[in-house]
Design a protein around this motif. Structure first.
Motif, short mmCIF file in Angstrom:
data_model
loop_
_atom_site.label_atom_id
_atom_site.label_comp_id
_atom_site.label_asym_id
_atom_site.label_seq_id
_atom_site.Cartn_x
_atom_site.Cartn_y
_atom_site.Cartn_z
N HIS A 185 62.03 16.08 84.66
CA HIS A 185 61.83 15.03 85.08
C HIS A 185 59.92 14.45 85.27
O HIS A 185 59.71 13.25 84.29
N THR A 186 59.08 15.25 85.13
CA THR A 186 58.08 14.68 84.98
C THR A 186 57.43 15.08 83.80
O THR A 186 55.80 15.02 83.56
N ILE A 187 57.49 16.07 82.86
CA ILE A 187 57.36 16.70 81.47
C ILE A 187 56.74 15.09 80.23
O ILE A 187 58.00 14.82 81.02
N VAL A 216 54.70 27.44 77.27
CA VAL A 216 57.08 27.51 77.25
C VAL A 216 56.96 27.74 75.14
O VAL A 216 56.39 26.97 75.13
N HIS A 217 57.64 28.48 75.67
CA HIS A 217 58.48 28.22 74.49
C HIS A 217 60.01 27.98 74.11
O HIS A 217 60.67 28.20 74.92
N LEU A 218 60.23 26.75 73.76
CA LEU A 218 61.47 25.57 74.07
C LEU A 218 63.03 26.70 72.96
O LEU A 218 62.19 27.19 72.35
N GLY A 224 64.82 18.60 80.02
CA GLY A 224 66.16 19.41 80.62
C GLY A 224 65.59 20.32 79.90
O GLY A 224 66.98 20.51 79.17
N ALA A 225 64.73 20.45 78.93
CA ALA A 225 64.60 21.58 77.62
C ALA A 225 64.68 22.91 78.95
O ALA A 225 64.04 22.63 79.04
N THR A 226 65.35 23.22 77.29
CA THR A 226 64.89 24.59 78.29
C THR A 226 64.10 25.71 77.63
O THR A 226 64.11 25.52 76.07
N SER A 227 63.92 26.52 78.06
CA SER A 227 62.29 27.05 77.82
C SER A 227 61.53 28.63 78.16
O SER A 227 63.17 28.89 79.12
N SER A 274 73.52 18.47 67.37
CA SER A 274 72.03 18.76 67.22
C SER A 274 71.34 19.47 67.78
O SER A 274 71.96 19.89 69.09
N PRO A 275 70.45 20.78 67.24
CA PRO A 275 69.87 21.54 68.10
C PRO A 275 69.16 21.80 69.01
O PRO A 275 68.23 22.28 70.48
N ALA A 276 69.19 19.96 69.60
CA ALA A 276 67.56 19.42 70.63
C ALA A 276 68.41 19.42 72.59
O ALA A 276 68.20 19.44 73.44
N ARG A 277 69.74 20.03 72.49
CA ARG A 277 70.75 19.81 73.59
C ARG A 277 70.11 20.84 74.05
O ARG A 277 70.27 21.89 73.66
N PRO A 278 70.14 21.03 75.17
CA PRO A 278 70.04 21.95 76.49
C PRO A 278 71.01 23.10 76.77
O PRO A 278 72.11 22.54 76.22
N ALA A 279 70.72 24.15 76.26
CA ALA A 279 72.42 25.37 76.83
C ALA A 279 72.53 24.84 77.95
O ALA A 279 71.72 24.87 79.52
N ARG A 280 73.46 25.29 77.70
CA ARG A 280 74.57 24.43 79.07
C ARG A 280 74.95 25.75 79.94
O ARG A 280 75.64 26.83 79.29
#
Length: 100
Positions: free
Chosen positions: A49-51, A73-75, A58-61, A94-100
């Motif tokens: 949350h500080t990004i 990082v590489h998203l 929540g983006a994974t990288s 949408s490809p912006a959704r983080p992997a779960r």
């Protein structure tokens, strides 16, 4: 805590509030530095949350480098204006959704 609840420090509440806020910032900073010390190149991370900008929450990288004390990082899923628009309209693909 009781002295605050009963009004014993009412005349000092602004000072107490400022001191608490600053102490919390110090603790969060120390925690962040400790966490960064445990991160290595190639580690998988989730942006918190500080990004900034906010849409990266929540983006994974993957950590690919260091810039001083900050990880580079590489998203997993690059975020563009198009993916942001798809998220706003609830697209499930949408490809912006983080992997779960």
């Amino acid at each position: 805590m009781g002295i605050i609840a009963t009004g014993g420090l009412d005349e000092h509440l602004a000072t107490v509030s400022t001191a608490i806020h600053e102490r919390r910032r110090q603790l969060l900073r120390a925690e962040s530095h400790q966490a960064a010390a445990r991160i290595d190149l190639g580690d998988r991370v989730r942006l918190n949350h500080t990004i900034r900008p906010l849409y990266l929450h929540g983006a994974t990288s993957t950590v690919v480098d260091w810039a001083g004390a900050r990880a580079v990082v590489h998203l997993d899923h690059p975020i563009t204006q198009n993916t942001l628009s798809a998220e706003a309209y609830g697209s499930r693909s949408s490809p912006a959704r983080p992997a779960r």
